[in-house]
Design a protein around this motif. Sequence first.
Motif, PDB file in Angstrom:
ATOM      1  N   ARG A   1      34.787  19.112  58.174  1.00  0.00           N
ATOM      2  CA  ARG A   1      33.661  19.988  58.636  1.00  0.00           C
ATOM      3  C   ARG A   1      32.775  19.010  59.657  1.00  0.00           C
ATOM      4  O   ARG A   1      31.687  19.651  59.875  1.00  0.00           O
TER       5      ARG A   1
ATOM      6  N   ASP B   1      30.135  25.297  48.802  1.00  0.00           N
ATOM      7  CA  ASP B   1      31.428  25.230  49.362  1.00  0.00           C
ATOM      8  C   ASP B   1      32.262  23.992  48.875  1.00  0.00           C
ATOM      9  O   ASP B   1      33.550  24.385  48.421  1.00  0.00           O
TER      10      ASP B   1
ATOM     11  N   ARG C   1      33.013  24.907  45.093  1.00  0.00           N
ATOM     12  CA  ARG C   1      34.225  25.556  45.154  1.00  0.00           C
ATOM     13  C   ARG C   1      35.473  25.213  45.396  1.00  0.00           C
ATOM     14  O   ARG C   1      36.563  25.838  44.840  1.00  0.00           O
ATOM     15  N   GLN C   2      35.701  24.132  46.238  1.00  0.00           N
ATOM     16  CA  GLN C   2      36.817  23.695  46.773  1.00  0.00           C
ATOM     17  C   GLN C   2      37.347  22.418  45.988  1.00  0.00           C
ATOM     18  O   GLN C   2      38.466  21.998  46.521  1.00  0.00           O
TER      19      GLN C   2
ATOM     20  N   ALA D   1      40.724  28.346  46.751  1.00  0.00           N
ATOM     21  CA  ALA D   1      39.542  28.912  47.048  1.00  0.00           C
ATOM     22  C   ALA D   1      39.462  29.780  48.246  1.00  0.00           C
ATOM     23  O   ALA D   1      38.582  30.877  48.271  1.00  0.00           O
ATOM     24  N   THR D   2      40.225  29.423  49.456  1.00  0.00           N
ATOM     25  CA  THR D   2      40.083  30.292  50.558  1.00  0.00           C
ATOM     26  C   THR D   2      41.180  30.802  50.866  1.00  0.00           C
ATOM     27  O   THR D   2      42.302  30.687  50.384  1.00  0.00           O
ATOM     28  N   GLU D   3      41.358  31.888  51.871  1.00  0.00           N
ATOM     29  CA  GLU D   3      42.478  32.668  52.112  1.00  0.00           C
ATOM     30  C   GLU D   3      43.470  31.649  53.002  1.00  0.00           C
ATOM     31  O   GLU D   3      44.705  31.807  52.780  1.00  0.00           O
ATOM     32  N   GLU D   4      42.978  30.518  53.825  1.00  0.00           N
ATOM     33  CA  GLU D   4      43.560  29.774  54.609  1.00  0.00           C
ATOM     34  C   GLU D   4      44.492  28.846  53.288  1.00  0.00           C
ATOM     35  O   GLU D   4      45.792  28.697  53.683  1.00  0.00           O
ATOM     36  N   GLN D   5      43.899  28.475  52.605  1.00  0.00           N
ATOM     37  CA  GLN D   5      44.601  27.573  51.281  1.00  0.00           C
ATOM     38  C   GLN D   5      45.450  28.280  50.665  1.00  0.00           C
ATOM     39  O   GLN D   5      46.682  27.717  50.411  1.00  0.00           O
ATOM     40  N   LYS D   6      45.246  29.703  50.334  1.00  0.00           N
ATOM     41  CA  LYS D   6      46.298  30.528  49.705  1.00  0.00           C
ATOM     42  C   LYS D   6      47.471  30.584  50.532  1.00  0.00           C
ATOM     43  O   LYS D   6      48.551  30.694  50.185  1.00  0.00           O
TER      44      LYS D   6
ATOM     45  N   TYR E   1      40.657  22.269  44.376  1.00  0.00           N
ATOM     46  CA  TYR E   1      41.825  22.262  45.173  1.00  0.00           C
ATOM     47  C   TYR E   1      42.373  20.974  45.741  1.00  0.00           C
ATOM     48  O   TYR E   1      43.378  20.488  45.874  1.00  0.00           O
TER      49      TYR E   1
END
Length: 364
Positions: free
Chosen positions: A17, A69, A72-73, A100-105, A76
């Motif tokens: 980030r 954030d 939450r991650q 946690a995120t759509e990208e990770q999924k 992962y």
Amino acid sequence: MDRHGGSRPLLVFMRDRLLNILCFIMLIGLCCCLYMLENVRYPGLIETATMLYFVLLAVVVYAAWLSIDYMRQRYYFKQVNEALERSDELGAATIIQSLATEEQKLVTRLIREQHRAYLNELNKYRRQQEMHNHFVMQWVHHMKTPVSVVDLLIQEARRQPPAGEEGWLELIGSIQEETERQTRALEIMLHTARLDKFELDLHIRRTALHELIRSSVNAHKRLCIRYSIFPKIEGEAWVETDDKWMMFVMNQLISNAIKYSKQKPGVKTLLFRLYAADGNGSGIRLQVIDSGIGIAPHDLPRIFEPFFTGENGRATGESTGMGLYLAKQVCSRLGIGIGAESELGAGTTFTLTFQTRGIHVLDE
């Protein structure tokens, strides 16, 4: 960072980030610049304490968002590190569960799909290796029989030489039959090794199928005469195929016909029938019809499976269960259909169908 490329979750999170943080700092700086310009233009419009309060509030809110954030991650990242540490294991990818995120999924889904494809490919090669090892052991056992027979014939001839020319001819014929069995077994082993690189050993050209059949029959002429099997070719046909691989298929069919016909007494026929597959002549069909002992109905659906010998193979003790399997594999690669029909005690019919564009199956 460890030897597998893993690192602490917080460091990974913050490093990922940096651009986001830089943009936040630039935005706060831009706001401060606008404040100072407005303060120059309209002195006393906005107090300095108010601006500092705005900056402090923005930083606190942004830091709170980063903290939430990260919380939450973090699981992962920990699971990814654990998977990296166990990357030598095949199931390491399945450790990652906290997404946690759509990208990770999406990334995890891709990894799992690749892992599944890898396992499928690995299992396929393992099966091929197991089949190869099993075939080699079976082939070695199969080769020992003719070698032992030849050795016994020679020992018997030394102990008691055959009487007269007829006795010697019979001895030579027996030895020749066993050497031919060895030759056929070696041919199967050689073509099994070549089958994996089939496309590198392929030469397609227009071939007179009736002449190819005649050449294959001539190679088995002595055995046909010995067991009173009379081959007959009906019709003529030209096809686009590889004559060497096609010769291998014909040798397997003829060898099987002789193997399972010689046990029956009297005169037997081996018919090769060539005719158009349909009315407009766009395809050719070849039927190989023997007068052997036939195949049991419950064995017929499995005759093209590897290592399957059935009742006939177990009764004769000469079958490796690979001849028809290899013939099927070669036909599939050449775009030739192959099937079988049989009546127990009456004989077997193998049907080969040559399509006009059958060789294009190789492009699929």
